[in-house]
Design an enzyme around this catalytic site. Sequence first.
Site, PDB file in Angstrom:
ATOM      1  N   GLY A  26       0.826  -1.209   0.000  1.00 23.40           N
ATOM      2  CA  GLY A  26       0.000   0.000   0.000  1.00 23.40           C
ATOM      3  C   GLY A  26       0.848   1.241   0.000  1.00 23.40           C
ATOM      4  O   GLY A  26       2.044   1.192  -0.287  1.00 23.40           O
ATOM      5  N   ASN A  27       0.242   2.374   0.295  1.00 19.24           N
ATOM      6  CA  ASN A  27       1.008   3.624   0.412  1.00 19.24           C
ATOM      7  C   ASN A  27       0.363   4.524   1.453  1.00 19.24           C
ATOM      8  O   ASN A  27      -0.700   4.210   1.978  1.00 19.24           O
ATOM      9  CB  ASN A  27       1.133   4.319  -0.952  1.00 19.24           C
ATOM     10  CG  ASN A  27      -0.215   4.708  -1.524  1.00 19.24           C
ATOM     11  OD1 ASN A  27      -0.885   5.616  -1.023  1.00 19.24           O
ATOM     12  ND2 ASN A  27      -0.632   4.022  -2.572  1.00 19.24           N
ATOM     13  N   TYR A  28       1.003   5.651   1.755  1.00 17.36           N
ATOM     14  CA  TYR A  28       0.591   6.504   2.874  1.00 17.36           C
ATOM     15  C   TYR A  28      -0.528   7.494   2.556  1.00 17.36           C
ATOM     16  O   TYR A  28      -0.839   8.345   3.376  1.00 17.36           O
ATOM     17  CB  TYR A  28       1.800   7.283   3.401  1.00 17.36           C
ATOM     18  CG  TYR A  28       2.812   6.423   4.119  1.00 17.36           C
ATOM     19  CD1 TYR A  28       2.460   5.757   5.295  1.00 17.36           C
ATOM     20  CD2 TYR A  28       4.096   6.282   3.621  1.00 17.36           C
ATOM     21  CE1 TYR A  28       3.390   4.976   5.956  1.00 17.36           C
ATOM     22  CE2 TYR A  28       5.033   5.500   4.284  1.00 17.36           C
ATOM     23  CZ  TYR A  28       4.671   4.847   5.449  1.00 17.36           C
ATOM     24  OH  TYR A  28       5.588   4.082   6.103  1.00 17.36           O
TER      25      TYR A  28
END
Length: 224
Positions: free
Chosen positions: A33-35
Amino acid sequence: DAFFDASASMKGLKVMITAGPTYEKIDPVRFIGNYSSGKMGYAIADEAARRGAEVTVVSGPVSVVPSEPGVRVIKVESAREMMEAAEHEFAGADVAVMAAAVADYAPVEPALSKIKREGGEPPVIRLVKNPDIAAALGERKRPGQTLVGFALETDHEMDNAADKMKRKHLDMIVLNSLRDKGAGFGTDTNLVTILSADGRTTRYDLKSKREVACDILDQICAMR
Ligand code: CTP
Ligand code: CA
């Protein structure tokens, strides 16, 4: 109250917004995923609804929720799921804003059971390219539909953003600048430059995501 609102009404317009990250499954309990917090996309959704638009957010996993009543949220997880929902919603939309931080790659095939620590070599996760949702919508864009994208670049930011706009057939691209520490992922502020397909460029100061949402919608309304 007695305050004059100069922003154009968006009554009668259908607006679709992608927001948040995507999660790409590695196994039943893990993902890539990512932030992305989703705050920028949801701020645009709220502001469009406040201006009278009919708003749908196609949202990856986030903890934010719309603050305006009537904003419809379709929750998805992976880029493929986001693609499916976005394509479906875009068919009936007048304006689409691609604010999601879509994972560029996904594991080839998620493991069916949890990957264990013990045994053999550490696993190698093979990746495949995800579909480009913005580009796919750009290909099927009809006259009268406005398609807006975002870009986050570390170098040659203006050239890269302009290239992206062209390549994905966008009408406008919002360049998220790293010129300042208070901008980008997880923060409540953003520093943006808006490039439009007609060649105009507008640089804005560091502002709250809510104010940036206003600037973006003002530009969209001005070009329609
Ligand atoms: N985007 C999308 N689907 C993808 C990747 C990106 O819809 N699979 C959209 C984003 O929501 C954004 C725009 O395309 O509006 C640009 O995203 P960005 O990640 O900057 O572009 P990429 O084409 O993925 O290029 P890069 O290699 O710089 O990541
Ligand atoms: Ca990308």
